[in-house]
Design a protein around this motif. Structure first.
Motif, mmCIF file in Angstrom:
data_model
loop_
_atom_site.group_PDB
_atom_site.id
_atom_site.type_symbol
_atom_site.label_atom_id
_atom_site.label_comp_id
_atom_site.label_asym_id
_atom_site.label_seq_id
_atom_site.Cartn_x
_atom_site.Cartn_y
_atom_site.Cartn_z
ATOM 1 N N LEU A 79 2.234 -6.191 -7.182
ATOM 2 C CA LEU A 79 2.920 -5.359 -7.772
ATOM 3 C C LEU A 79 2.403 -5.361 -9.476
ATOM 4 O O LEU A 79 3.046 -3.739 -10.197
ATOM 5 N N GLY A 80 2.629 -6.581 -9.956
ATOM 6 C CA GLY A 80 2.475 -6.022 -11.365
ATOM 7 C C GLY A 80 3.325 -7.019 -12.385
ATOM 8 O O GLY A 80 3.258 -6.676 -14.204
ATOM 9 N N ALA A 81 4.363 -7.382 -11.836
ATOM 10 C CA ALA A 81 5.676 -7.184 -13.056
ATOM 11 C C ALA A 81 5.690 -8.575 -12.885
ATOM 12 O O ALA A 81 4.798 -9.580 -12.276
ATOM 13 N N LYS A 82 6.027 -10.028 -13.597
ATOM 14 C CA LYS A 82 6.192 -10.883 -14.130
ATOM 15 C C LYS A 82 7.186 -12.003 -13.509
ATOM 16 O O LYS A 82 7.226 -13.026 -13.932
ATOM 17 N N THR A 83 8.149 -11.282 -13.089
ATOM 18 C CA THR A 83 9.707 -11.707 -13.058
ATOM 19 C C THR A 83 10.528 -12.213 -11.690
ATOM 20 O O THR A 83 10.618 -10.690 -11.732
ATOM 21 N N ARG A 116 8.752 -4.786 -18.579
ATOM 22 C CA ARG A 116 10.253 -4.570 -17.700
ATOM 23 C C ARG A 116 10.931 -4.427 -16.597
ATOM 24 O O ARG A 116 11.976 -3.678 -16.748
ATOM 25 N N VAL A 117 10.415 -4.827 -15.842
ATOM 26 C CA VAL A 117 10.641 -4.727 -14.655
ATOM 27 C C VAL A 117 11.004 -5.725 -13.708
ATOM 28 O O VAL A 117 10.212 -6.706 -14.161
ATOM 29 N N VAL A 118 11.868 -5.527 -13.604
ATOM 30 C CA VAL A 118 12.496 -7.159 -12.826
ATOM 31 C C VAL A 118 12.482 -6.699 -11.084
ATOM 32 O O VAL A 118 12.840 -6.062 -10.703
ATOM 33 N N VAL A 119 12.063 -8.058 -10.086
ATOM 34 C CA VAL A 119 12.375 -8.110 -9.680
ATOM 35 C C VAL A 119 13.188 -9.674 -8.312
ATOM 36 O O VAL A 119 13.402 -10.022 -9.769
ATOM 37 N N HIS A 120 14.305 -8.819 -7.822
ATOM 38 C CA HIS A 120 15.722 -9.431 -7.373
ATOM 39 C C HIS A 120 15.086 -10.525 -5.895
ATOM 40 O O HIS A 120 14.700 -9.525 -4.999
ATOM 41 N N ASP A 129 0.316 -1.403 -0.029
ATOM 42 C CA ASP A 129 0.306 0.335 0.626
ATOM 43 C C ASP A 129 1.407 1.350 0.089
ATOM 44 O O ASP A 129 0.212 2.431 -0.813
ATOM 45 N N GLN A 130 2.173 1.003 0.227
ATOM 46 C CA GLN A 130 2.744 2.259 0.029
ATOM 47 C C GLN A 130 3.889 2.354 -0.631
ATOM 48 O O GLN A 130 4.479 3.455 -0.984
ATOM 49 N N PHE A 131 3.614 1.504 -1.282
ATOM 50 C CA PHE A 131 4.882 1.215 -2.812
ATOM 51 C C PHE A 131 4.191 2.797 -3.525
ATOM 52 O O PHE A 131 5.093 3.116 -4.813
ATOM 53 N N ARG A 132 3.466 2.887 -3.771
ATOM 54 C CA ARG A 132 2.265 3.997 -4.680
ATOM 55 C C ARG A 132 2.325 3.802 -6.198
ATOM 56 O O ARG A 132 3.409 4.353 -6.865
ATOM 57 N N ILE A 133 1.843 3.069 -6.119
ATOM 58 C CA ILE A 133 2.134 1.547 -7.880
ATOM 59 C C ILE A 133 1.194 2.379 -8.940
ATOM 60 O O ILE A 133 2.060 2.479 -9.938
ATOM 61 N N ALA A 134 0.172 2.907 -8.070
ATOM 62 C CA ALA A 134 -0.363 3.176 -8.888
ATOM 63 C C ALA A 134 -0.018 4.484 -9.771
ATOM 64 O O ALA A 134 0.243 5.033 -11.402
#
Length: 284
Positions: free
Chosen positions: A104-108, A67-71, A47-52
């Motif tokens: 978050l909406g990322a895929k990887t 193109r957003v990758v999470v590690h 909720d704090q990430f300001r995703i929108a």
């Protein structure tokens, strides 16, 4: 088009919005984040990430969520059979990370396969397979886990394409497994990047190029085969600018997200300059 970015911070007060702002300031159209500190499990609410707000900014700059990758954090070790509770913790935390990535909406989600801690490669691989199956069998998202190629430091698993294939071979949901190829890591593992076409041929024959999701673009402070994993800035190591630039611009890798993880210089990120330099490369 080249999809090129870097690791960027995710911190208060802007969190993901700040990550995208930082990426854009580097001239990037891709990025990699950790959902919290890579060395611990503390995580703030999404909720704090300001995703929108972040996605609104991305839309203005044709910056796609693909193109957003999470590690994943380094402390996940699914290969640990010496302390089974550590592997079980990794399963639980990895499951939570997948949910965060999906929200978050990322895929990887990039993951270091793990270290067997002298229990043996086969034992470690079996433990990784068990952990991945526990996570993926229970997860209903379409987020993929990208196993990273490793340098072979200590008892790391994933130093060869064959070891990564062994892991995938025992995973139930193979379609959810991808690969992240790190140029420093494969160089340190002993692959000769001066013949990168041959490396791609080996990768394709063993793992399939369609499984390659992310490239980490890093120079190496070590000679080939050193098994040490020490990143260097572009053209400040044993790989060099021209080989790395050729990889970034390789026609078979045009659709692959490419991420810089090079060291800060005098406490400042080098990514704006390195991204521009790599983009400016013209093939001979």
């Amino acid at each position: 088009m080249i999809y090129l970015g870097s690791h960027v911070s995710l911190k208060a007060p802007k969190y993901f919005l700040g990550s995208i702002e930082e990426s854009l300031s580097y001239g990037a159209n891709a990025c990699m984040i950790y959902t919290g500190a890579p060395s611990n499990t503390r995580r703030v609410s999404l909720d704090q990430f300001r995703i929108a707000e972040a996605k609104e900014l991305m839309a203005k700059h044709d910056f796609c969520m693909d193109r957003v990758v999470v590690h994943a954090p380094y402390l996940i070790n699914l290969a640990n059979t010496i302390k089974p509770e550590t592997a079980q913790f990794g399963v639980e935390f990895l499951s939570q990370e997948l949910k965060r990535v999906d929200a978050l909406g990322a895929k990887t989600l990039v993951l270091h396969p793990g270290s067997h801690l002298k229990a043996g490669v086969d034992v470690g691989i079996a433990s990784i397979q068990k952990g991945l199956n526990a996570v993926l069998d229970a997860d209903q998202s379409d987020v993929c886990i990208a196993l990273e190629t490793m340098a072979g430091k200590g008892s790391e698993i994933g130093r060869t394409f064959e070891e990564l294939y062994q892991i995938i071979d025992g995973v139930h949901k193979k379609e959810r497994i991808r690969i992240c190829m790190d140029t420093c890591h494969i160089h340190d593992a002993g692959y000769d990047l001066s013949d990168f076409d041959e490396i791609l041929n080996q990768f394709d024959s063993i793992l399939g190029l369609d499984r390659l999701a992310v490239l980490h673009i890093n120079d190496s402070k070590n000679e080939k085969g050193a098994h040490k994993d020490r990143h260097a800035n572009i053209d400040q190591g044993h790989i060099g600018y021209f080989l790395l630039a050729k990889i970034v611009h390789h026609p078979k890798l045009e659709s692959i997200t490419k991420i810089l993880e090079t060291p800060y210089i005098d406490s400042k990120p080098p990514y704006k300059e390195e991204i521009a330099w790599l983009k400016a490369y013209k093939s001979e």
